[in-house]
Design a protein around this motif. Structure first.
Motif, PDB file in Angstrom:
ATOM      1  N   GLN A  48       0.812  -1.214   0.000  1.00  0.00           N
ATOM      2  CA  GLN A  48       0.000   0.000   0.000  1.00  0.00           C
ATOM      3  C   GLN A  48       0.849   1.270   0.000  1.00  0.00           C
ATOM      4  N   ALA A  49       1.851   1.295   0.874  1.00  0.00           N
ATOM      5  CA  ALA A  49       2.693   2.496   0.976  1.00  0.00           C
ATOM      6  C   ALA A  49       3.477   2.735  -0.315  1.00  0.00           C
ATOM      7  N   SER A  52       1.087   3.909  -3.116  1.00  0.00           N
ATOM      8  CA  SER A  52       0.685   5.310  -2.978  1.00  0.00           C
ATOM      9  C   SER A  52       1.792   6.260  -3.417  1.00  0.00           C
ATOM     10  N   ARG A  53       3.025   5.967  -2.990  1.00  0.00           N
ATOM     11  CA  ARG A  53       4.164   6.818  -3.395  1.00  0.00           C
ATOM     12  C   ARG A  53       4.365   6.798  -4.909  1.00  0.00           C
TER      13      ARG A  53
END
Length: 157
Positions: A48-49, A52-53
């Protein structure tokens, strides 16, 4: 030195990676559904992280911002092309709260949904169609066939 600087400026930006485009296409196709970052990251096969980035780096906005933008664009289209209520438009584009919809719509278009609809009346309000054309098109199909003779074949010869 000037050539080196100009050469660096002329370098094209890299196209977004295929996995990010897959997630973006998912948003475009299923904006009505409840989508979260976890589902989009799964579609892109990323955490997820990291997703998103990378999404923000590739497209200039977060996945949530992109989803909300797509929903607002579709809502604006529905407001102009249908006579649905504001609440119905809100729920049709996948949002759950009319108040939040109105707030987001105002942030995007600088006016409420009601003001937006009033500012852009349908084209039929402006178009002048001659009465004879309206009457010809309003007739039953059997009368249309003989109204102007446009459906008869020209003589050959």
């Amino acid at each position: 030195m000037v050539v080196a600087i100009l050469g660096a400026m002329a370098t094209p930006l890299a196209a977004p990676a295929r996995h990010l485009l897959r997630a973006k296409d998912l948003i475009d196709a299923r904006y009505r559904e409840p989508l979260d970052v976890a589902a989009l990251a799964r579609a892109a096969h990323l955490s997820q992280a990291h997703f998103s980035r990378e999404f923000r780096r590739a497209f200039g906005e977060t996945p949530h911002q992109y989803l909300l933008t797509r929903r607002m664009e579709r809502a604006a289209s529905l407001l102009l092309s249908t006579d649905r209520s504001i609440a119905d438009v809100c729920f049709t584009v996948g949002l759950q709260s009319v108040g939040s919809f109105t707030t987001s719509f105002r942030k995007t278009f600088d006016r409420t949904p009601t003001e937006y609809r009033a500012a852009f009346p349908p084209a039929s309000a402006h178009a002048r169609v001659p009465t004879c054309v309206l009457q010809a098109w309003a007739r039953p199909s059997s009368a249309k066939a003989s109204s102007f003779g446009e459906d008869t074949a020209p003589p050959r010869g």
